[in-house]
Design a protein around this motif. Sequence first.
Motif, PDB file in Angstrom:
ATOM      1  N   HIS A 188      34.853  22.852  27.694  1.00  0.00           N
ATOM      2  CA  HIS A 188      34.663  22.930  29.154  1.00  0.00           C
ATOM      3  C   HIS A 188      33.519  23.879  29.520  1.00  0.00           C
ATOM      4  CE1 HIS A 188      36.923  26.518  28.335  1.00  0.00           C
ATOM      5  NE2 HIS A 188      36.722  26.954  29.556  1.00  0.00           N
ATOM      6  N   LEU A 189      32.997  24.603  28.529  1.00  0.00           N
ATOM      7  CA  LEU A 189      31.914  25.551  28.807  1.00  0.00           C
ATOM      8  C   LEU A 189      30.574  24.962  28.371  1.00  0.00           C
ATOM      9  CD1 LEU A 189      33.300  29.032  27.649  1.00  0.00           C
ATOM     10  CD2 LEU A 189      33.278  28.078  29.947  1.00  0.00           C
ATOM     11  N   LEU A 223      34.116  25.567  22.876  1.00  0.00           N
ATOM     12  CA  LEU A 223      34.960  25.338  24.049  1.00  0.00           C
ATOM     13  C   LEU A 223      34.326  24.223  24.879  1.00  0.00           C
ATOM     14  CD1 LEU A 223      35.832  29.044  24.799  1.00  0.00           C
ATOM     15  CD2 LEU A 223      37.318  27.327  23.797  1.00  0.00           C
ATOM     16  N   GLY A 243      41.877  37.459  10.861  1.00  0.00           N
ATOM     17  CA  GLY A 243      42.744  36.546  11.610  1.00  0.00           C
ATOM     18  C   GLY A 243      44.168  36.606  11.105  1.00  0.00           C
ATOM     19  N   ARG A 268      26.596  31.093  18.215  1.00  0.00           N
ATOM     20  CA  ARG A 268      27.704  31.883  18.770  1.00  0.00           C
ATOM     21  C   ARG A 268      28.179  32.932  17.754  1.00  0.00           C
ATOM     22  NH1 ARG A 268      33.056  28.662  20.033  1.00  0.00           N
ATOM     23  NH2 ARG A 268      33.177  28.830  17.772  1.00  0.00           N
ATOM     24  N   ASP A 321      35.456  23.243  11.938  1.00  0.00           N
ATOM     25  CA  ASP A 321      35.510  22.275  13.047  1.00  0.00           C
ATOM     26  C   ASP A 321      34.784  22.810  14.298  1.00  0.00           C
ATOM     27  OD1 ASP A 321      37.294  24.288  13.477  1.00  0.00           O
ATOM     28  OD2 ASP A 321      38.992  23.022  14.009  1.00  0.00           O
ATOM     29  N   PHE A 340      33.319  28.158  12.185  1.00  0.00           N
ATOM     30  CA  PHE A 340      34.485  27.387  11.744  1.00  0.00           C
ATOM     31  C   PHE A 340      34.057  25.990  11.286  1.00  0.00           C
ATOM     32  CE2 PHE A 340      35.978  30.505  14.817  1.00  0.00           C
ATOM     33  CZ  PHE A 340      37.062  31.056  14.164  1.00  0.00           C
ATOM     34  N   LEU A 388      29.726  33.824  24.811  1.00  0.00           N
ATOM     35  CA  LEU A 388      31.118  34.306  24.769  1.00  0.00           C
ATOM     36  C   LEU A 388      31.305  35.648  24.030  1.00  0.00           C
ATOM     37  CD1 LEU A 388      33.617  33.217  26.051  1.00  0.00           C
ATOM     38  CD2 LEU A 388      34.063  31.868  24.020  1.00  0.00           C
ATOM     39  N   PRO A 389      30.804  35.796  22.799  1.00  0.00           N
ATOM     40  CA  PRO A 389      31.012  37.085  22.116  1.00  0.00           C
ATOM     41  C   PRO A 389      30.404  38.264  22.886  1.00  0.00           C
ATOM     42  CG  PRO A 389      30.259  35.426  20.569  1.00  0.00           C
ATOM     43  CD  PRO A 389      30.112  34.833  21.926  1.00  0.00           C
ATOM     44  N   ARG A 447      34.899  24.623  16.690  1.00  0.00           N
ATOM     45  CA  ARG A 447      35.722  25.270  17.727  1.00  0.00           C
ATOM     46  C   ARG A 447      34.904  25.703  18.935  1.00  0.00           C
ATOM     47  NH1 ARG A 447      40.353  28.730  14.620  1.00  0.00           N
ATOM     48  NH2 ARG A 447      40.662  27.204  12.964  1.00  0.00           N
ATOM     49  N   ASP A 463      27.191  29.163  27.870  1.00  0.00           N
ATOM     50  CA  ASP A 463      28.402  29.978  27.985  1.00  0.00           C
ATOM     51  C   ASP A 463      29.147  30.092  26.659  1.00  0.00           C
ATOM     52  OD1 ASP A 463      28.164  30.842  30.593  1.00  0.00           O
ATOM     53  OD2 ASP A 463      29.093  29.033  31.411  1.00  0.00           O
TER      54      ASP A 463
END
Lengths: 331, 234
Positions: free
Chosen positions: B94-95, B92, B52, B151, B88, B86, B103-104, B90, B99
């Motif tokens: 709205h998903l 999403l 990152g 995830r 927190d 993470f 994602l990955p 992290r 989903d």
Amino acid sequence: MFSKIKKQLQPKIKTLGSVLAKTPLVMRMLENLGFRDYDLPLAQSEDSRFLVLLIALMSFLSVLACSGTFALNDMAARWSSGLENKVTIEIAVETKDGHLLSNKTVRKETKKLAKGLKNNPMIKSLAVLSNAEIQELISPWIGDSLTLNDIPLPGLIAIELRNTNQKSLNTLKSDMLKLSKYARLETHHEWLGDLINFTRTLKNLSLFITLIIASVTIIAITAGIRTRLAIHQKEVCLLHAMGATDHYIARQFQRHAMILSLKGGLVGTVFGLVTTAIIIFLSSHSGTTLIPTIKISSAGLALLCLIPIIASTIATITSRFTVLRNLSKIP
Amino acid sequence: MIKFENIGFKYKESGEEILHDINFTLESGSYHFLTGPSGSGKTSLMNLMSLGNMPTEGQMTMFGKKISSLKREDLFELRQRIGVVFQDFRLLKHLSIFDNVALPLRIMGESDENIKNYVSELLDWVGLEKHKNNLPPTLSGGQQQRVAIARAVIGRPKLLLADEPTGNLDDEIGFRLMGLFEQLNRMGTTIVIATHNANIIEQFGHPRLILGNGKLHSSQSSNAPIAQKIRNVF
């Protein structure tokens, strides 16, 4: 009977719909059209409506500006083609030395000239304009209330030549002057040239306005996308951390911009076309010859209908480049 | 797997040096705790390992590739080999859970059919299959943590980084979570867990990377009985 058919068909249509929706090709199409949620919460953004409104307004203005350009183009073409190979011979009321001719002299000279030129080999057709025709021509400027006896009128002969090269014009001019020293040859080139130049200036102005509209749209979309990137920085960084390429992230923004601009473009174009139609209707029903009839060719109309697609393409490309440029600054 | 040689890192904006002279090597399939007091640079070090951020000094080698010699475009593929949990979560918001976990795989360009199969299997593994259509805010902290882990591991990463994964969990769920990590490690995933939970570090007894004032002080290993017990369980 219809309700019976409807009852029978409804479950079949539903099944067909769900089967179609589950086929990979249709699923991909639906996803590309925005039916799958974005990875980034772009659809939830409050300013989406603002972007739609902005694009609608810009499309509306573009339709008006382009309509103006196409109408002026059409008008210039009509003027040019309508006056091709045509000249006018005028027996002016006032001579070169400033004396006024009587109406009787003007008519006499006109008749003599028309008779003399009738069998000229360069002339295809010839017509002496009657007083009524002349009055019709000048009535937009002086009104219908005056009678012909009140004002001196010139004599006018409308001529169609076989061709309008300089040599034939010179020959016609000399033949004309042999018949009447008061005659003047009006080739229309001078005033038509001025008019076409004026039309061209207006056309360029319309194009310039269209370019300004496009530039403002690009600037607004760029600013909007930058704001979105700042708002969703955390989510963008998350996608990056998962190995999403810049193009993957840019695709999300460009699809979002494409859908919003298509919506706005359609709304703006429809309103623009309706406004243009109203202007065309008013111009053709104005009842005065001072305002020319506005027409837009079918090709022009087809181009106007493409404005939502053009707006959407501009928005898509702008958002793509904005996102890629901004993401390239992230490690 | 990971080799840090004289690594230093400072933020461009503040110019403050967060990490300096960091040297360590993590072998493939290893399991480490990264520990140290708050503000010691744990998260910054994790960010470097997850690619990152880039180090401002030193040589970083990951998956046998010297990072400084790679182009920016090459890093995307390397990041896909790393799973990150993470602190927190992290997720999403709205998903759906499905989903979020998918994602990955979507990023990797996996087919829809495979995504459906893998995600369902993994959600079942973490005990969240019946919540797959829910949105993250409807789940408890522990459930969200498990979604975040699912995830992170769905892409079968070679390296799994977890920043304070038990920070928001009670002891029982924390213990079960550590069990999941043990299982992943047994399947060959290299694991680094940043934590200052001394209890967990002691109980699981994996080698420790101890950070203090931006410097790596020592690397210690232990073999606590509970770790052995968990290994036997999984």
